[in-house]
Design a protein around this motif. Structure first.
Motif, PDB file in Angstrom:
ATOM      1  N   ASN A   1       0.835  -1.204   0.000  1.00 28.68           N
ATOM      2  CA  ASN A   1       0.000   0.000   0.000  1.00 28.68           C
ATOM      3  C   ASN A   1       0.866   1.248   0.000  1.00 28.68           C
ATOM      4  OD1 ASN A   1      -1.667  -2.120   1.668  1.00 28.68           O
ATOM      5  ND2 ASN A   1      -3.167  -0.635   0.921  1.00 28.68           N
ATOM      6  N   GLY A   2       0.368   2.288  -0.656  1.00 24.07           N
ATOM      7  CA  GLY A   2       0.994   3.602  -0.577  1.00 24.07           C
ATOM      8  C   GLY A   2      -0.062   4.678  -0.720  1.00 24.07           C
ATOM      9  N   ARG A   3       0.110   5.769   0.009  1.00 20.74           N
ATOM     10  CA  ARG A   3      -0.870   6.852  -0.060  1.00 20.74           C
ATOM     11  C   ARG A   3      -0.178   8.185   0.215  1.00 20.74           C
ATOM     12  NH1 ARG A   3      -7.065   7.618   1.614  1.00 20.74           N
ATOM     13  NH2 ARG A   3      -7.017   9.860   2.022  1.00 20.74           N
ATOM     14  N   TYR A   4      -0.575   9.205  -0.559  1.00 22.50           N
ATOM     15  CA  TYR A   4      -0.102  10.565  -0.334  1.00 22.50           C
ATOM     16  C   TYR A   4      -1.296  11.449  -0.005  1.00 22.50           C
ATOM     17  CZ  TYR A   4       1.665  15.261  -1.109  1.00 22.50           C
ATOM     18  OH  TYR A   4       2.000  16.590  -0.960  1.00 22.50           O
ATOM     19  N   ASP A   5      -1.181  12.229   1.091  1.00 19.61           N
ATOM     20  CA  ASP A   5      -2.248  13.123   1.533  1.00 19.61           C
ATOM     21  C   ASP A   5      -1.733  14.542   1.689  1.00 19.61           C
ATOM     22  OD1 ASP A   5      -4.921  11.708   2.451  1.00 19.61           O
ATOM     23  OD2 ASP A   5      -3.287  10.352   3.002  1.00 19.61           O
ATOM     24  N   ARG A   6      -2.625  15.475   1.445  1.00 18.91           N
ATOM     25  CA  ARG A   6      -2.366  16.880   1.726  1.00 18.91           C
ATOM     26  C   ARG A   6      -3.555  17.411   2.520  1.00 18.91           C
ATOM     27  NH1 ARG A   6       1.564  20.186  -0.062  1.00 18.91           N
ATOM     28  NH2 ARG A   6       1.194  22.447  -0.106  1.00 18.91           N
ATOM     29  N   VAL A   7      -3.265  18.133   3.616  1.00 15.82           N
ATOM     30  CA  VAL A   7      -4.304  18.575   4.539  1.00 15.82           C
ATOM     31  C   VAL A   7      -4.140  20.069   4.798  1.00 15.82           C
ATOM     32  CG1 VAL A   7      -5.318  18.282   6.824  1.00 15.82           C
ATOM     33  CG2 VAL A   7      -4.342  16.305   5.642  1.00 15.82           C
ATOM     34  N   TRP A   8      -5.256  20.804   4.662  1.00 17.88           N
ATOM     35  CA  TRP A   8      -5.293  22.223   4.952  1.00 17.88           C
ATOM     36  C   TRP A   8      -6.147  22.432   6.205  1.00 17.88           C
ATOM     37  CZ3 TRP A   8      -5.719  19.935   0.290  1.00 17.88           C
ATOM     38  CH2 TRP A   8      -4.844  20.336  -0.731  1.00 17.88           C
ATOM     39  N   SER A   9      -5.587  23.076   7.230  1.00 14.42           N
ATOM     40  CA  SER A   9      -6.309  23.325   8.479  1.00 14.42           C
ATOM     41  C   SER A   9      -6.344  24.818   8.759  1.00 14.42           C
ATOM     42  CB  SER A   9      -5.622  22.611   9.653  1.00 14.42           C
ATOM     43  OG  SER A   9      -5.510  21.219   9.421  1.00 14.42           O
ATOM     44  N   SER A  10      -7.480  25.299   9.273  1.00 16.19           N
ATOM     45  CA  SER A  10      -7.590  26.725   9.587  1.00 16.19           C
ATOM     46  C   SER A  10      -8.554  26.922  10.743  1.00 16.19           C
ATOM     47  CB  SER A  10      -8.067  27.522   8.369  1.00 16.19           C
ATOM     48  OG  SER A  10      -9.397  27.167   8.029  1.00 16.19           O
ATOM     49  N   PHE A  11      -8.353  28.056  11.442  1.00 17.78           N
ATOM     50  CA  PHE A  11      -9.285  28.481  12.489  1.00 17.78           C
ATOM     51  C   PHE A  11      -9.525  29.967  12.325  1.00 17.78           C
ATOM     52  CE2 PHE A  11     -10.216  30.198  16.757  1.00 17.78           C
ATOM     53  CZ  PHE A  11     -11.402  29.521  16.989  1.00 17.78           C
ATOM     54  N   ASP A  12     -10.764  30.331  12.071  1.00 16.04           N
ATOM     55  CA  ASP A  12     -11.165  31.722  11.912  1.00 16.04           C
ATOM     56  C   ASP A  12     -11.746  32.190  13.241  1.00 16.04           C
ATOM     57  OD1 ASP A  12     -12.112  34.184  11.169  1.00 16.04           O
ATOM     58  OD2 ASP A  12     -13.684  33.435   9.841  1.00 16.04           O
ATOM     59  N   ASP A  13     -10.941  32.918  13.999  1.00 17.75           N
ATOM     60  CA  ASP A  13     -11.322  33.361  15.336  1.00 17.75           C
ATOM     61  C   ASP A  13     -12.269  34.550  15.230  1.00 17.75           C
ATOM     62  OD1 ASP A  13     -11.554  34.004  17.967  1.00 17.75           O
ATOM     63  OD2 ASP A  13      -9.407  34.069  18.387  1.00 17.75           O
ATOM     64  N   GLN A  14     -13.506  34.368  15.701  1.00 18.65           N
ATOM     65  CA  GLN A  14     -14.499  35.431  15.652  1.00 18.65           C
ATOM     66  C   GLN A  14     -14.688  36.097  17.005  1.00 18.65           C
ATOM     67  OE1 GLN A  14     -17.947  33.529  13.951  1.00 18.65           O
ATOM     68  NE2 GLN A  14     -16.943  33.172  11.988  1.00 18.65           N
ATOM     69  N   GLY A  15     -13.785  35.751  17.942  1.00 21.45           N
ATOM     70  CA  GLY A  15     -13.828  36.379  19.250  1.00 21.45           C
ATOM     71  C   GLY A  15     -12.997  37.646  19.290  1.00 21.45           C
TER      72      GLY A  15
END
Length: 722
Positions: A456-470
């Protein structure tokens, strides 16, 4: 073993595809075309029935028998659900090797489980092969009524599923229309005040359309609740076959919950696991307030699967859209007025907590499979591309006013008539988003006299964000990528299949609203080595054994420094051990089911406090198991009697291993009786001796919290099939 008539338990996951993809086969439909023999069900997700070695999709994403998956995998079928009438899915997982379930006692609104010593209920929960990713309180709850089976793939599984728990994957498999017909109606109640009624119908229309619908209404009560709650679940699905040989399945489920919190939660260590000056808390002690206690969930999950042949490849496209709208208000204890160790006359220190969470998820997994042969070697090839977006809009708040604090709670006689204020301290207000896209390949090779290799082989790309509305307005953003893999070798020697596997995983950190440092936190990574053997001595018996070593690196830790929370990647944790699971027909009348797990879970590195290195993480039980004997009299084959025992070993309430939590032996009994044509009764008694025990404890910010284990519960369910 007794059998039920009526509705056959349907298959795996359901399907929709993008509108353009559906349009072509729909346009090709011609009512005058003879479609021939149609298979509606998804291979690898059929009803389990009495099979001990069923095909499963969880371990390979192709239909593969348990003995041929080069990793430990367990399957719990709908038949077990029917016998045990479980209130939640985590109840049926407590007899699976490697799975520590119900960590927080009886919690009516969440399924909790660790796999091989690691939390797997947030990034390890999947449904029909698609992630039910969750964070904080933005979770998806799955009622057992919706499921045909539950599969547990143990150990790192990123090579197939991308970002996920190092402990493994718990895959819920939906009930779907599979071409069978029948109807059923069930109702029942238990000794804690729970009562339910549910019904299902499956119909075949002509030769090309199969559909299935069902609904359940459940009254939730007992376990320290102030007032009864209600849960409603409905689902519907249809499978359509087209003239070009393609098949489209669509499945929709809706869940609505309105209830209070149960008792026995967030209780201090002293008073729960050890005596306090007043002794121990009452069973299911509830420190909440009836006028400031609510839990509401509205949830919709739409899933689809489209299958067709494309140029010699079998294409499967699985798609999902879902949302969960959860609001919760709860007063809970946070230690004593004096702190961790109570003094005579101490009250409980209360926290009033509120959250409003709205989670959405969109996913698509497109995969192609094909069998080819080259130079005496057969190849089962798999190529796939999947994508996921999870979005959580959340607000969390508490009450804080130094001049007017909440009154302490009497641990023996709490005042239920106090009017509590509204929460006034919002500490999280923002939108959290995580996007993932992954490309994966797999080749299962077979040659010679029983050799099987898996790559098995797998390539992943992940985008993470937090939009602080406080008010802090501290937005966070991060991109991660990783390559994960698995290499395995197995050899079939008649009924015995030994195997060896090595693989890797990754799990990106979700950005922490409390700390900008989380933006620099590297993804969790790690690897597993597993050696095992699977033995099927006859068609009615299966025994599996696995020896494993998991290394978990870049474990996220949240520290309190100078009054603020600092989130970083600081730790390393390892899990080593072995599992044994057996389902054996001892004779025509007796069946034995057994599971045993022995773990050594260790904090290997923790730079802020090296004194806890070499210790066991809090809440983790390192030794546990179960044993059940089922007896079906030869002279009365419509009756099955069951007697079982469960052992939960010791654990710790803190990472420093100074506060121990005792283990417990628990006994269960049950009976299933087909007492008339198309009528079945299921009687179950869990914790037969009403043993008092602590499900788990943990320490956060210097305060320990414990959860009482569930006491004796007697339940009776009646099913009419027609």
């Amino acid at each position: 073993m007794t059998k039920r008539s009526g509705v056959t338990r349907a298959t795996l996951a359901a399907t929709t595809i993008l509108a353009g993809g559906i349009a072509a086969p729909v346009a090709a439909q011609d009512g005058s075309v003879d479609l021939g023999q149609i298979t509606f069900e998804v291979q690898g997700a059929e009803p389990v029935g009495d099979a001990v070695n069923p095909e499963t999709l969880s371990g390979m994403k192709t239909a593969t028998g348990i003995t041929e998956v080069p990793q430990s995998v367990s399957v719990v079928g709908r038949e077990t659900f029917d016998r045990e009438t479980p209130r939640k899915v985590d109840q049926v997982l407590r007899d699976v090797a490697g799975v520590q379930s119900q960590l927080y006692g009886y919690d009516s609104d969440t399924n909790w489980f660790y796999v091989r010593g690691f939390n797997a209920f947030d990034t390890g929960a999947f449904m029909d092969g698609l992630s039910l990713f969750s964070y904080g309180f933005g979770t998806f709850y799955v009622d057992p009524f919706l499921l045909d089976r539950v599969e547990v793939l143990k150990g790192p599984s990123s090579m197939l599923y991308g970002a996920s728990s190092p402990g493994g994957v718990v895959n819920y498999v939906s009930k779907l229309p599979d071409g069978t017909e029948g109807r059923s109606l069930s109702f029942g109640a238990d000794s804690e005040g729970r009562a339910w009624v549910q019904g299902e119908a499956a119909v075949l229309v002509g030769s090309d359309l199969s559909y299935r619908i069902g609904g359940k209404l459940q009254r939730q009560d007992g376990h320290g609740m102030f007032d009864p709650g209600l849960e409603g679940v409905v689902y519907g699905g249809a499978t359509r076959a087209f003239a070009d040989g393609s098949r489209l399945t669509f499945h929709l489920s809706y869940t609505d919950m309105d209830e209070d919190h149960v008792g026995g939660q967030f209780l201090p260590y002293y008073g729960t696991e050890r005596d306090a000056p007043f002794g121990r808390f009452d069973d299911y002690f509830n420190a909440g307030n009836p006028d400031s206690d609510e839990y509401d969930r509205e949830q919709l999950i739409a899933t689809g699967i489209y299958r067709r042949d494309v140029a010699g490849w079998e294409m499967t496209d699985t798609f999902r859209l879902g949302y969960a709208d959860i609001e919760e208000l709860y007063q809970y204890p946070n230690g004593y007025e004096s702190g961790q160790v109570p003094q005579p006359g101490d009250g409980l220190s209360p926290v009033l907590f509120h959250h409003d969470s709205y989670a959405t998820i969109a996913q698509n997994d497109l995969r192609f499979t094909r069998e080819v042969a080259t130079a005496g070697v057969s190849h089962d090839l798999l190529v796939g591309l999947d994508a996921r977006r999870y979005r959580l809009d959340e607000e969390q708040s508490s009450y804080f006013d130094a001049a007017n604090p909440l009154p302490p709670i009497d641990p023996t006689d709490p005042d239920r008539d106090i009017d509590l204020p509204a929460t006034n301290n919002t500490y999280i207000d923002g939108v959290r988003v995580q996007d993932q896209i992954g490309l994966y390949v797999q080749d299962q090779l077979r040659w010679g006299d029983g050799w099987i290799a898996t790559v098995n082989g797998r390539y992943d790309r992940v985008w993470s964000s937090f939009d602080d509305q406080g008010p802090a307005d501290s937005d966070l953003d991060r991109v991660d990528d990783a390559f994960t893999w698995r290499l395995a070798l197995a050899r079939e020697f008649g009924s015995v299949t030994p195997y060896a596997t090595v693989g890797t995983y990754f799990n990106p950190q979700v950005l922490d609203a409390f700390s900008a440092n989380s933006e620099d936190a590297d993804p969790e990574t790690g690897r597993q080595v597993e050696l095992g053997v699977k033995w099927q001595p006859n068609p009615s018996s299966l025994v599996t054994f696995a020896l494993f070593d998991i290394q978990r690196e870049n474990v996220s830790q949240s520290l309190v420094a100078n009054g603020t929370i600092d989130a970083r990647t600081l730790g390393e944790v390892s899990s080593r051990g072995f599992e044994i699971e057996a389902d054996v027909a001892l004779s025509e009348a007796f069946r034995l089911r057994a599971a045993y797990t022995d773990l050594d879970v260790t904090i290997d590195d923790y730079s802020p406090d090296t004194t806890i290195e070499g210790k066991t993480p809090q809440s983790v039980i390192e030794e546990f198991g179960s044993l059940q004997l089922a007896y079906t009299p030869l002279a009365l084959p419509e009756l099955e009697l069951r007697l079982g025992a469960r052992y939960r070993g010791d654990s710790w309430a803190d990472n420093a291993n100074t506060l121990s939590v005792d283990g417990a032996w628990l006994f269960d009994a049950g009976a299933t009786w087909d007492f008339a044509e198309n009528w079945t009764a299921d009687l179950n008694v869990t914790n037969l001796a009403d043993e008092r025990y602590t499900a788990s404890c943990q320490t956060s910010f210097g305060v320990s919290s414990c959860w009482q284990g569930e006491g004796r519960v007697v339940s009776l369910g009646i099913t009419r099939s027609f």
